[in-house]
Design a protein around this motif. Structure first.
Motif, short mmCIF file in Angstrom:
data_model
loop_
_atom_site.label_atom_id
_atom_site.label_comp_id
_atom_site.label_asym_id
_atom_site.label_seq_id
_atom_site.Cartn_x
_atom_site.Cartn_y
_atom_site.Cartn_z
N GLY A 1 26.02 49.89 32.63
CA GLY A 1 26.48 48.63 33.18
C GLY A 1 27.31 47.80 32.21
O GLY A 1 27.62 46.64 32.51
N SER A 2 27.66 48.35 31.04
CA SER A 2 28.45 47.57 30.09
C SER A 2 29.86 47.35 30.62
O SER A 2 30.36 48.10 31.47
CB SER A 2 28.51 48.27 28.73
OG SER A 2 29.20 49.48 28.82
N LEU A 3 30.50 46.32 30.14
CA LEU A 3 31.84 45.94 30.58
C LEU A 3 32.86 47.01 30.14
O LEU A 3 32.85 47.46 29.00
CB LEU A 3 32.21 44.58 29.96
CG LEU A 3 33.57 44.02 30.32
CD1 LEU A 3 33.66 43.75 31.81
CD2 LEU A 3 33.83 42.77 29.53
N SER B 1 37.03 47.88 30.13
CA SER B 1 38.39 47.41 30.35
C SER B 1 39.31 48.62 30.40
O SER B 1 38.99 49.68 29.87
CB SER B 1 38.82 46.45 29.24
OG SER B 1 38.81 47.11 27.99
N THR C 1 32.38 48.21 26.16
CA THR C 1 31.87 47.35 25.09
C THR C 1 30.69 48.00 24.37
O THR C 1 30.45 47.72 23.21
CB THR C 1 31.46 45.98 25.64
OG1 THR C 1 30.54 46.17 26.72
CG2 THR C 1 32.67 45.20 26.10
N THR D 1 42.88 44.43 36.08
CA THR D 1 42.27 43.10 36.16
C THR D 1 41.01 43.13 37.02
O THR D 1 40.44 42.09 37.31
CB THR D 1 43.27 42.09 36.76
OG1 THR D 1 43.73 42.59 38.02
CG2 THR D 1 44.45 41.88 35.83
N THR D 2 40.60 44.32 37.43
CA THR D 2 39.41 44.45 38.29
C THR D 2 38.24 44.96 37.47
O THR D 2 38.41 45.47 36.36
CB THR D 2 39.70 45.44 39.44
OG1 THR D 2 40.17 46.67 38.88
CG2 THR D 2 40.74 44.88 40.39
N ASN D 3 37.02 44.81 38.01
CA ASN D 3 35.83 45.31 37.33
C ASN D 3 35.78 46.83 37.42
O ASN D 3 35.82 47.38 38.52
CB ASN D 3 34.56 44.71 37.94
CG ASN D 3 34.47 43.23 37.70
OD1 ASN D 3 34.93 42.72 36.69
ND2 ASN D 3 33.88 42.52 38.64
N ILE D 4 35.67 47.48 36.29
CA ILE D 4 35.68 48.94 36.23
C ILE D 4 34.30 49.43 35.82
O ILE D 4 33.68 48.88 34.90
CB ILE D 4 36.73 49.44 35.22
CG1 ILE D 4 38.12 48.94 35.61
CG2 ILE D 4 36.72 50.96 35.12
CD1 ILE D 4 39.17 49.16 34.55
N THR D 5 33.81 50.47 36.48
CA THR D 5 32.55 51.09 36.09
C THR D 5 32.78 52.59 35.96
O THR D 5 33.68 53.15 36.56
CB THR D 5 31.44 50.83 37.13
OG1 THR D 5 31.86 51.33 38.40
CG2 THR D 5 31.13 49.35 37.24
N GLY E 1 36.65 51.24 40.55
CA GLY E 1 37.10 49.86 40.36
C GLY E 1 38.43 49.70 39.68
O GLY E 1 38.91 48.58 39.52
#
Length: 189
Positions: A148-150, A152, A143, A35-39, A54
């Motif tokens: 910098g794309s999202l 999951s 995505t 549920t956290t932002n992943i890079t 992340g």
């Protein structure tokens, strides 16, 4: 035959007495979503090594087995981590225990999807269970390949207990005893 059945019985009792009473090994499965932002260190997952940042918190989506029942969240103590690598990556399961990886490998990768396999051990924090070898599989989906794309992610922790050596020895003695009793009947005729 020199009272072979008594010798086998004595060996079985010796093996049974030498095995200490232990808690149960963990068995079951736990699935979760981050549920956290992943890079990721690269916009293309086929470029190795890859550093994941992340992947630190998630919600449990499914469980099986008595050990994992009731777990609702997971949290990682290690961020970032690099694949492939030796780790360690740690994952705490909602008051149940802590998974620590000993190896991290890339199972497969495309430009936008990454599958990882982490092998390690879970140390339970509740009574009645022994540390158990487990496998954690994780999937990350971007995505796009744009920087910098999202991203999951999700994962699944699978615990498959291995029998103790004393249990295997006791089973071997039982098989040997059955075979010898069969031979004894054959030669008695």
């Amino acid at each position: 035959m020199f009272k072979l059945h008594r010798t086998l019985m004595a060996a079985a009792l010796l093996v049974a007495a030498s095995s200490s009473s232990q808690a149960a090994l963990i068995s079951g499965q736990l699935a979760f979503s981050f549920t956290t932002n992943i890079t990721m260190s690269s916009s293309n997952f086929t470029t190795s090594p890859i550093t994941v940042t992340g992947a630190t918190g998630g919600v449990v989506t499914a469980t099986s087995g008595t050990f994992f029942s009731g777990a609702t969240t997971v949290s990682a103590g290690t961020s970032p981590f690099t694949a492939p690598g030796a780790g360690p990556y740690t994952l705490t399961i909602d008051g149940k225990g802590v998974f620590t990886s000993t190896s991290i490998s890339i199972t497969s990768a495309t430009s936008t999807t990454l599958y990882l396999t982490l092998k390690g051990k879970i140390a339970p924090s509740i009574a009645g269970f022994d540390p158990t070898d487990v496998i954690l599989t994780m999937q990350f989906q971007a995505t796009s390949t744009d920087p910098g794309s999202l991203v999951s992610g999700s994962g699944s922790l699978l615990a498959v207990p291995v029998p103790e050596p004393s249990s295997i020895a006791l089973a071997g003695i039982g098989v040997a005893a059955a075979g010898l009793f069969g031979l004894r009947k054959r030669f008695a005729k």
